[in-house]
Enzyme design. Sequence first.
Site, PDB file in Angstrom:
ATOM      1  N   GLY A 103       0.586  -1.067   0.063  1.00  0.00           N
ATOM      2  CA  GLY A 103       0.218  -0.034  -0.142  1.00  0.00           C
ATOM      3  C   GLY A 103       0.842   1.149   0.073  1.00  0.00           C
ATOM      4  CB  CYS A 104       4.259   2.050   0.989  1.00  0.00           C
ATOM      5  SG  CYS A 104       3.715   2.097   2.636  1.00  0.00           S
ATOM      6  CD  GLN A 105       3.943   7.067  -5.418  1.00  0.00           C
ATOM      7  OE1 GLN A 105       3.476   8.000  -4.614  1.00  0.00           O
ATOM      8  NE2 GLN A 105       4.716   7.622  -6.506  1.00  0.00           N
ATOM      9  CB  SER A 106       8.469   4.606  -0.944  1.00  0.00           C
ATOM     10  OG  SER A 106       7.937   6.070  -1.695  1.00  0.00           O
TER      11      SER A 106
END
Length: 163
Positions: free
Chosen positions: A68-71
């Site tokens: 769920g994190c872009q990074s």
Amino acid sequence: MWNLCVRFLKCFANPVIIMTIEDKQAQITEEFSFLEDWMDKYEYLIELGKKLPPLEESSRTEKNLIRGCQSRVWLAVSREDGKLNFRADSDALITKGIISLLVLVFSGHTPGEILDADLSFIQKIGLKEHLSPTRANGLLSMIEQIRLYALAANTENTKENGK
């Protein structure tokens, strides 16, 4: 700003000072209140991220990667004396600063304390409102993962105690 960051981290690193999650949140809120605008606050987050102890390569696994994190954000947990200790890293500077705040707040606390915590500092410092939608979703994913680790540890404690 560098002195502010060092003073902040020393406060958390002092084993003699026992701080509750609420105390840590108050400290973060106070530290951020000294910063004039959000460019300064972003810079402060980046400095906090740079001070995060490096995560060992063996912990940079798919299992520790937060969904769920872009990074890319890795979060590892260990238990000692009934308390959880978190270690983390990210490939993005601001995201690394955000996860460092969460590590500072939650490390050294019991699963129950973590599950009962109200994360008021996020609202008080205006963090969520000043993040892009993808970073805000990432923040929620980080918090959710920490709570899942706490829930799993709490369940293990209950089983171990035969309750």
